[in-house]
Structure formats: C-alpha cells, structure tokens
Design an enzyme around this catalytic site. Structure first.
Site, PDB file in Angstrom:
ATOM      1  N   TYR A  66      -5.546  17.963  -2.623  1.00 30.42           N
ATOM      2  CA  TYR A  66      -7.043  17.813  -2.266  1.00 30.42           C
ATOM      3  C   TYR A  66      -8.254  18.567  -1.086  1.00 30.42           C
ATOM      4  O   TYR A  66      -8.705  19.309  -0.145  1.00 30.42           O
ATOM      5  CB  TYR A  66      -7.359  17.072  -3.127  1.00 30.42           C
TER       6      TYR A  66
HETATM    7  O1  LIG Z   1     -13.948  10.426  -0.539  1.00 32.43           O
HETATM    8  C1  LIG Z   1     -13.306  11.303  -0.897  1.00 32.43           C
HETATM    9  O2  LIG Z   1     -13.040  12.626  -0.262  1.00 32.43           O
HETATM   10  C2  LIG Z   1     -12.299  10.715  -2.104  1.00 32.43           C
HETATM   11  O3  LIG Z   1     -12.854   9.867  -2.764  1.00 32.43           O
HETATM   12  C3  LIG Z   1     -12.555   9.563  -4.243  1.00 32.43           C
HETATM   13  O4  LIG Z   1     -11.159   9.556  -3.687  1.00 32.43           O
HETATM   14  P1  LIG Z   1     -10.614   7.709  -3.522  1.00 32.43           P
HETATM   15  O5  LIG Z   1     -11.115   7.487  -2.376  1.00 32.43           O
HETATM   16  O6  LIG Z   1      -8.738   8.292  -3.060  1.00 32.43           O
HETATM   17  O7  LIG Z   1     -11.293   7.265  -4.664  1.00 32.43           O
HETATM   18  P2  LIG Z   1     -10.562   6.257  -6.238  1.00 32.43           P
HETATM   19  O8  LIG Z   1     -10.047   7.849  -6.513  1.00 32.43           O
HETATM   20  O9  LIG Z   1     -11.420   5.760  -6.851  1.00 32.43           O
HETATM   21  O10 LIG Z   1      -9.798   5.496  -5.537  1.00 32.43           O
HETATM   22  C4  LIG Z   1     -10.001   4.763  -4.803  1.00 32.43           C
HETATM   23  C5  LIG Z   1      -9.264   3.134  -4.312  1.00 32.43           C
HETATM   24  O11 LIG Z   1      -8.598   3.234  -5.191  1.00 32.43           O
HETATM   25  C6  LIG Z   1      -6.682   2.858  -5.285  1.00 32.43           C
HETATM   26  N1  LIG Z   1      -6.764   2.905  -6.260  1.00 32.43           N
HETATM   27  C7  LIG Z   1      -6.431   4.309  -7.696  1.00 32.43           C
HETATM   28  C8  LIG Z   1      -6.574   4.280  -8.652  1.00 32.43           C
HETATM   29  C9  LIG Z   1      -5.337   3.176  -9.009  1.00 32.43           C
HETATM   30  O12 LIG Z   1      -5.031   3.244 -10.320  1.00 32.43           O
HETATM   31  N2  LIG Z   1      -4.720   2.661  -8.410  1.00 32.43           N
HETATM   32  C10 LIG Z   1      -5.674   1.967  -7.032  1.00 32.43           C
HETATM   33  O13 LIG Z   1      -5.591   1.206  -5.981  1.00 32.43           O
HETATM   34  C11 LIG Z   1      -6.783   4.133  -4.226  1.00 32.43           C
HETATM   35  O14 LIG Z   1      -5.801   3.742  -3.891  1.00 32.43           O
HETATM   36  C12 LIG Z   1      -7.660   4.240  -3.048  1.00 32.43           C
HETATM   37  O15 LIG Z   1      -7.789   3.365  -2.500  1.00 32.43           O
HETATM   38  C13 LIG Z   1     -12.347  10.757  -4.745  1.00 32.43           C
HETATM   39  O16 LIG Z   1     -11.736  10.909  -5.831  1.00 32.43           O
HETATM   40  C14 LIG Z   1     -11.814  12.468  -3.931  1.00 32.43           C
HETATM   41  O17 LIG Z   1     -12.855  13.362  -5.435  1.00 32.43           O
HETATM   42  C15 LIG Z   1     -12.680  12.485  -2.772  1.00 32.43           C
HETATM   43  O18 LIG Z   1     -13.954  12.731  -2.972  1.00 32.43           O
END
Ligand SMILES: O=C(O)[C@H]1O[C@H](OP(=O)(O)OP(=O)(O)OC[C@H]2O[C@@H](n3ccc(=O)[nH]c3=O)[C@H](O)[C@@H]2O)[C@H](O)[C@@H](O)[C@H]1O
Length: 429
Positions: free
Chosen positions: A240
């Site tokens: 991504y």
């Molecule tokens: O800023 C971005 O550019 C991206 O932001 C977002 O990604 P992320 O920051 O990864 O958000 P998100 O999935 O909500 O996980 C948040 C936290 O929860 C943790 N997480 C996640 C899932 C889970 O089951 N458990 C968990 O601990 C996980 O490890 C993480 O630490 C958008 O989805 C992406 O499309 C993109 O725009």
C-alpha cells in the site's frame, strides 16, 4: 441429460471423445454449407454481425455499464458541476462515496462549489455504507457517477461535459494489511487508476489543478520523529505504502512534463463519523459492542504501537485549504506551457496516541469493557508509530488541527450508535 458448457463442447477431456465430436460436427457443417452460395451468404452475415458487434463495443461502455452515459446522466453531471458562488470551483471528487471523499464533497458543496462525485462502489467494505453516504450527498445536490478511475472513456466524457477547475482525487485501494491478501487491487486503483486519471487531466481543457491523497505510510521505516515532508520515504513497509510513494513520483512526472498543478496530501490515520469499517477504531467498536475479543498488536519488546490519529473535520480543512491555495495548471493542448506548482503536505494531528489508549477511550465512550488479545505485531506492513510535522501545511494555508482523540472518538461513537444502534449484528464487514 446434463447440458455441456461451451468449453466442454470444444475442449477434449480425452482424445477419444474429441475425435467423435469433431466427426459429428464436420457432418453438421457440411449439411449447413451444402452449396457455395449459401456459404457466401453465411460469410456475409457473419461479417455484418461482427461489424455490428464492434461498433456496439466501440460506442462506449455506457452500453455495458448502465451506470454512466445518456442524456439524463449528462444532465445530472452538468447540474452537479454548477458553481453557486463567485469565483467558486467546479470539482471532480473521485472516491466520493468513500470516507474522506464524502466529507470533502459535502464541505465543498455547502460553500457553493460545483461537485461531481465518482466512485466504483466496490465491496472492499460494506457497500451499503457507501450507498448511505451517496444518499446523503444526493440530498445536498451532489451527483455521484458510478464508475472506475480506470475507465478512460468515461473520464473523457466527464471532462467534456463539465469543465472542472479542480480534481480532488481520493479514490484508492486503502488499508495497509489487506495488500498482502489482494496486492493487485492496489496496482489497479493506486497506480493504473492514477495514471488513467492524470492522462485525462493532461488533455482536459482547461487542465484542472489536482489535489490527491497520498499517505503517512510512505514514511515506512523512518524513525526520525516527527515525520517531515523532507524525510526519507524510500523504505515503504507495505505494498500500500509503495503504491502511494509511486503515486508521488508519478504525479511529479505529470507535473514536470505536462504542467499539471499537483498537491499530494499525506493523511495520518483519519477517523470519525461515516468512517471506514476496516480501520481499527471502527472494527474495535463493533467487536466491543458485540462482546467479541479485539486483537491489539504490540511492537518490539512489547512496546505499544501509536498513531497520529487525525479527525475527519481537520482533514477536510486540509483538503479545502489545499484546493484554495492550488495554483492553476500551466499546460494546454496536452503540452506544458510553463512551470507548474508541485507540493506535498503532511496532514496529521501532531500528537500520537497508543493503540491501547485509543481502546481505553472507546471503552469509556461505549461504556463497555473490551476483551483484548495482545499479539506481537505480525510482519504485515504495519509500522510502530506515526507522528506528523505539519508546519509546512500550517505555513501555506493555516492548517491547524483542533480535535483531540477523546473528542473525535466521542463524535464517532455517537454517530456509530445512531447509525447502527447498539446491536447491529454482523452486517458490516
Ligand atoms: O495513515 C495512513 O496512511 C493509513 O492509515 C490507516 O492505516 P493504519 O494507521 O494502519 O490504521 P488502522 O488499520 O486503523 O490501524 C491503527 C492501529 O491499530 C493497530 N491494529 C489494527 C488492527 C488490529 O486488529 N489490531 C491493531 O492493533 C495497527 O497496528 C495500528 O497501529 C489506514 O487504514 C490506511 O488506509 C492509511 O490511510
């Protein structure tokens, strides 16, 4: 007797069967084309049929995709693109039925800009939510075209009908971890789709100014905090992130060769009402309410992961500020006529919060205790933390996020409960 598919009819399962069938087919063929004149007539008929088919295909995907094309459709596009304020914009918003897209479309429409939405309504997450956002936009006079940014013909027609001053490109395959399941969807939307859109913008008259969504994920393995736009972005941790980084390079090329004015926005974990069900805060809310366990990832040495969670209203302000300060593209006739603006901004909140703290805030607002499974972060594209330096956006257009996670999640929970209720079952992905 079970009927045979076309493949079964023509492809042999065993050589013996194939022999038998071809002999009987040869007999039928001879009976049919008994004379040369009949054969000539059949050939003519086949040529006419092929020509008719080709012209049918060539006349546009409107015949195959009833979602676009036709007089009524064009009328809706024109009406939606209409500007209702002095010096207003006419904006094509891609991904308009998405989370950020729907909010930005509404904000632009409310201040009197013309807005035409575009969305392919794919089923990456519950399309019912996308349709509900669409209804909301329709009620405010924003028409959403159902189509894909890869559809060059549809884009060409849109640019013919509405002379867009700006394109807000938010259509994308989002999600960091899903890239391991379906890598090609990222190439399709974030790379091929982006190029198709830029090609359309390049030849449009006038060339629009473009603002598009990159991502905080481009910082990848960067450890220097907070993340500044000038930091390294050549070590993405997920496909991504790699496609978003590629997007930044691709847009630079179109800026350089064709004079397109381009602004890329690195969004930092955007959340809020009408959000994306695949994101952690959203799926955690659903699971907590349903009494299901949530999986909370931990980093190296059991360190908590942290995100610079950014509230949707702040992101909308950043998007609108970018549009308002975007300079005109300089090209015409598909050629560059002078240097054009190229910018990349961080749009974050500047105050990272750990994932367990985010869960604690949700528990408080939901008044339900979460069942937590603490799991070591799998090697799935995640990064340990994000933290935005926003001084560039602040300097350029006064970007100033004002919503902390407590306040923002309270608004999200309020919306969630009003939209789904306490017990919405399993209807959301
Ligand atoms: O800023 C971005 O550019 C991206 O932001 C977002 O990604 P992320 O920051 O990864 O958000 P998100 O999935 O909500 O996980 C948040 C936290 O929860 C943790 N997480 C996640 C899932 C889970 O089951 N458990 C968990 O601990 C996980 O490890 C993480 O630490 C958008 O989805 C992406 O499309 C993109 O725009």
């Amino acid at each position: 007797m079970p009927s045979m598919s076309a493949e079964e009819l023509f492809l042999p399962s065993t050589p013996g069967k194939f022999k038998d069938k071809s002999h009987s087919m040869q007999r039928q063929f001879h009976r049919c084309f008994a004379s040369t004149s009949t054969m000539f007539l059949w050939a003519l008929f086949l040529v006419a049929l092929t020509a008719a088919y080709l012209s049918f295909v060539d006349s546009g995907s409107k015949y195959f995709n009833t979602a676009w094309g036709g007089i009524h459709w064009e009328k809706q596009v024109r009406a939606s693109a209409q500007i209702h304020r002095t010096n207003g914009f006419s904006v094509l918003v891609t991904g308009a039925a998405g989370f950020v897209g729907s909010h930005v479309s509404l904000a632009l429409r409310k201040r009197g800009d013309g807005v035409v939405g575009l969305d392919n309504f794919n089923n990456y997450y519950d399309p019912a939510l996308k349709n509900a956002r669409k209804e909301l936009l329709n009620a405010h006079g924003v028409f959403i075209v159902e189509g894909d940014v890869n559809d060059a013909k549809m884009l060409a027609r849109l640019f013919e009908i509405a002379r867009f001053t700006h394109v807000m490109h938010l259509a994308a395959q989002a999600g960091v971890r899903y890239a391991m399941e379906n890598p090609h969807s990222y190439i399709h939307s974030n790379i091929a789709g982006l190029v198709t859109l830029l090609e359309a913008c390049k030849i449009a008259e006038p060339q629009p100014s473009i603002v598009w969504a990159s991502s905080s994920s481009v910082y990848g393995l960067n450890e220097k905090a907070p993340f500044s736009e000038s930091d390294r972005t050549d070590r993405p941790a997920s496909l991504y992130a790699a496609t978003k980084k590629a997007g930044e390079e691709i847009t630079h090329t179109y800026n350089h060769i064709y004079g397109l004015s381009i602004t890329g926005l690195r969004f930092f974990t955007v959340y809020g009402p009408w959000g994306r069900p695949d994101m952690a805060y959203f799926s955690f809310t659903r699971n907590i309410l349903q009494g299901k366990a949530i999986t909370v990832y931990r980093g190296k040495n059991h360190a908590d992961l942290a995100r610079d969670f950014t509230y949707i209203d702040d992101i909308v302000k950043g998007c609108v500020g970018s549009l308002d300060t975007a300079k005109k593209s300089t090209g015409s006739g598909g050629k560059k006529r002078g240097p054009a603006q190229f910018r990349i901004f961080n749009l974050g909140n500047t105050s990272p919060v750990t994932v367990p703290m985010m869960v604690g805030i949700l528990e408080k607002h939901l008044k339900v205790k979460a069942k937590k499974n603490l799991v070591d972060m799998p090697g799935n594209g995640d990064v340990p933390f994000t933290h935005a330096n926003i001084s560039y956006a602040r300097k350029e257009f006064g970007y100033n996020p004002t919503t902390d996670l407590q306040t923002g999640l309270k608004k999200f929970v309020k919306w969630y409960l009003s939209y789904y209720g306490y017990n919405h079952g399993n209807s959301v992905k």
